[in-house]
Design a protein around this motif. Structure first.
Motif, PDB file in Angstrom:
ATOM      1  N   ASP A 115      52.672  26.629  27.695  1.00 51.04           N
ATOM      2  CA  ASP A 115      54.092  26.591  28.061  1.00 51.04           C
ATOM      3  C   ASP A 115      54.898  26.831  26.792  1.00 51.04           C
ATOM      4  O   ASP A 115      55.330  25.895  26.116  1.00 51.04           O
ATOM      5  CB  ASP A 115      54.429  25.233  28.679  1.00 51.04           C
ATOM      6  N   HIS A 175      57.796  27.898  26.260  1.00 52.30           N
ATOM      7  CA  HIS A 175      59.218  27.570  26.274  1.00 52.30           C
ATOM      8  C   HIS A 175      59.456  26.077  26.052  1.00 52.30           C
ATOM      9  O   HIS A 175      60.309  25.674  25.262  1.00 52.30           O
ATOM     10  CB  HIS A 175      59.847  28.036  27.587  1.00 52.30           C
ATOM     11  N   ASN A 176      58.685  25.236  26.753  1.00 50.25           N
ATOM     12  CA  ASN A 176      58.843  23.788  26.588  1.00 50.25           C
ATOM     13  C   ASN A 176      58.029  23.222  25.432  1.00 50.25           C
ATOM     14  O   ASN A 176      58.391  22.194  24.857  1.00 50.25           O
ATOM     15  CB  ASN A 176      58.451  23.073  27.889  1.00 50.25           C
ATOM     16  N   TYR A 177      56.919  23.906  25.092  1.00 50.45           N
ATOM     17  CA  TYR A 177      56.065  23.452  23.995  1.00 50.45           C
ATOM     18  C   TYR A 177      55.770  24.627  23.068  1.00 50.45           C
ATOM     19  O   TYR A 177      54.642  25.117  22.995  1.00 50.45           O
ATOM     20  CB  TYR A 177      54.756  22.858  24.533  1.00 50.45           C
TER      21      TYR A 177
END
Length: 555
Positions: A447, A449-451
């Motif tokens: 992920d 974008h989040n991580y």
């Protein structure tokens, strides 16, 4: 070692747990889950352009595989199955079973076994500590010694060569540090590529390296397959051990230990005097090789593939042409350039060479160094160079490259004892710039974008020429390109840090052609706290400069 094997790195900016045995337990479990999927043929073939499947033959030998030395040629030994891993720690070898009657051991049970090895106070036997240096020795020498070793220590040798893979539990930490991000990252690369010359079994298909602070890495033997294969496995391993298996709040693997498991089996080597002398010679040679390698790794965070796509350009071709500019500024001349590309559109295809130093690339480089040229002229020449590189890339992938054909003709000429001045000249030419992109193949596992810090940081390899460079790069997420540069300290013509600075400047100069003269600014990242693989704290960006500094801002 150095001249053939290559390495793969862990996450750059995070370490999921600082507990060495726990990281080893999760990583080994994740690797064996990948093997299970491979055995069940559950790994889908890679599709080119989402349509054409690539040959998957190379996947067969990821596990249970060892390169066996021979006097005239080596051969690959592959077993159908193996239920143990060979482990090296503080000069001692162990056999660790990976399965119980009920199946694959849990991560927590594997952690327990690795912790038992870490807690074992027994010393290494004489010369046992340096035994693995033989796998870095000249192959004829190693082949002769192995014949004696097979008689004197057959069970121990079989435990190593018959293992699913090799695990090295290093006694030192590795990875980026707050105090000196540049030097620590370069040392991390050197540790993965060569170690201390005697703490990896360089003939195993791969060695999983777990450092004392929980950092991971791979040392990969090259003959059985190419980087995209081990890279595919490594992506799965990092994503699975971190996101699927996870760790408890105290950094241990989830679940419970299994006290009834038998202790890891210590391997014993009966080493006669003549083998001990060979080990000493091999260690001396390995330390010379290791000490001569100059590694430099830096994340370029000014822009990445998203910016390049907005310019309607291929990210690989963009980087390759920029590398030509960087190398010209570094050496003041053009050179024969090697870029590997896969030929897996064909059955059992391996690689072909893209000769990236084209007339079009040279024209662009000269224009960049010519103050009389305008930015529109330079931009037009850059696009021509990119288009030429794309054409060569497609040709090489589809069997229309030249270098594998020339090599095959050279081999035939040797067998037929027919001397060809042309083939002799081609074979003697040196690749002073050897390059490779490490592909990200399973972006859905991460992920970004989040991580954004949980992305693969690629790997590297040694230079192909004594006075040349090895350069690999990986596009991390959308806005970072991580470069791995190598050269030899013995050369007066090369300097990995110097080339790194030229690469950064070249990329920025090329980008300014598409941004009306504006240089992109670097994106800052967070640095995790030193005593934890979790969390982050904001730090200012550092400028890259001398050998002691780097563009890497965070960890």
């Amino acid at each position: 070692m150095v001249n053939s094997n290559y390495y793969m790195m862990d996450f750059l900016y995070v370490t999921p747990t600082p507990v060495q045995a726990a990281r080893a337990g999760n990583a080994v479990h994740a690797l064996l889950l990948y093997r299970h999927r491979l055995n069940r043929q559950e790994i889908l073939p890679t599709l080119l352009m989402g349509m054409r499947p690539l040959c998957s033959a190379q996947y067969e030998k990821i596990f249970n595989t060892t390169r066996i030395p021979g006097l005239q040629k080596d051969h690959i030994r592959h077993l159908r199955d193996s239920r143990h891993v060979a482990v090296f720690h503080r000069g001692r070898f162990f056999r660790v079973g990976t399965h119980s009657p009920s199946g694959l051991l849990s991560p927590r049970a594997l952690e327990q076994q690795f912790q038992r090895i870490l807690d074992d106070p027994s010393p290494a036997c004489p010369q046992e500590e340096h035994l693995a240096a033989l796998t870095a020795a000249p192959r004829d020498m190693w082949a002769q010694v192995r014949s004696s070793l097979k008689i004197q220590a057959e069970d121990a040798l079989e435990a190593v060569e018959g293992a699913a893979f090799f695990v090295s539990l290093d006694s030192e930490p590795a990875g980026l540090t707050r105090e000196d991000p540049a030097a620590s990252l370069d040392a991390y690369a050197r540790a993965l590529l060569a170690g201390r010359g005697h703490d990896r079994w360089f003939d195993k298909s791969f060695t999983l390296i777990v450092f004392s602070n929980g950092k991971l890495g791979l040392s990969v033997e090259h003959s059985w397959a190419d980087c995209p294969i081990s890279g595919h496995m490594w992506e799965f391993t990092l994503a699975t051990e971190c996101f699927q298996l996870g760790y408890s709040a105290d950094g241990h693997c989830k679940g419970h230990p299994e006290p009834s498991l038998p202790q890891p089996q210590r391997l014993h080597w009966d080493l006669p005097e003549k083998i001990r002398l060979s080990i000493s010679l091999a260690l001396r040679g390995a330390k010379t090789l290791s000490g001569n390698i100059d590694c430099h790794v830096f994340p370029f965070s000014h822009f990445g593939k998203s910016f390049i796509k907005r310019c309607h350009l291929s990210s690989d071709s963009f980087t390759q042409v920029a590398l030509q500019l960087a190398h010209f500024r570094d050496r003041g001349e053009f050179c024969l350039t090697y870029e590997s590309t896969m030929t897996r559109l064909f059955l059992e295809g391996r690689t072909e060479t893209v000769r990236s130093c084209t007339r079009e690339a040279c024209n662009f480089v000269r224009a960049m160094e010519d103050k009389e040229k305008t930015e529109p002229q330079r931009r037009a020449l850059f696009r021509l160079a990119v288009e030429k590189h794309q054409a060569l890339l497609k040709a090489a992938m589809s069997g229309q490259g030249v270098d594998r054909h020339l090599f095959a003709l050279y081999i035939v000429s040797q067998f037929l004892h027919l001397r060809s001045p042309f083939l002799d000249q081609v074979h003697s030419e040196q690749w002073q710039l050897a390059t490779s992109q490490i592909p990200v193949q399973q972006i859905h596992l991460f992920d970004v974008h989040n991580y954004p810090d949980y992305v693969s940081s690629g790997g590297g390899f040694g230079p192909a020429d004594d006075h040349g460079y090895g350069v690999s790069y990986i596009f991390m997420g959308d806005d970072t390109i991580t470069f791995h540069i190598s050269s030899k300290k013995s050369s007066t013509k090369t300097d990995s840090h110097r080339l790194g600075q030229h690469i950064e400047d070249a990329l920025l100069d090329v980008a300014s052609l598409f941004q009306e003269g504006q240089r992109p600014k670097p994106r800052c990242r967070g640095l995790p706290e030193e005593d934890s693989g979790h969390g982050s704290s904001s730090l200012p960006c550092h400028r890259r400069g001398s050998k002691a500094t780097t563009k890497s801002t965070n960890f």
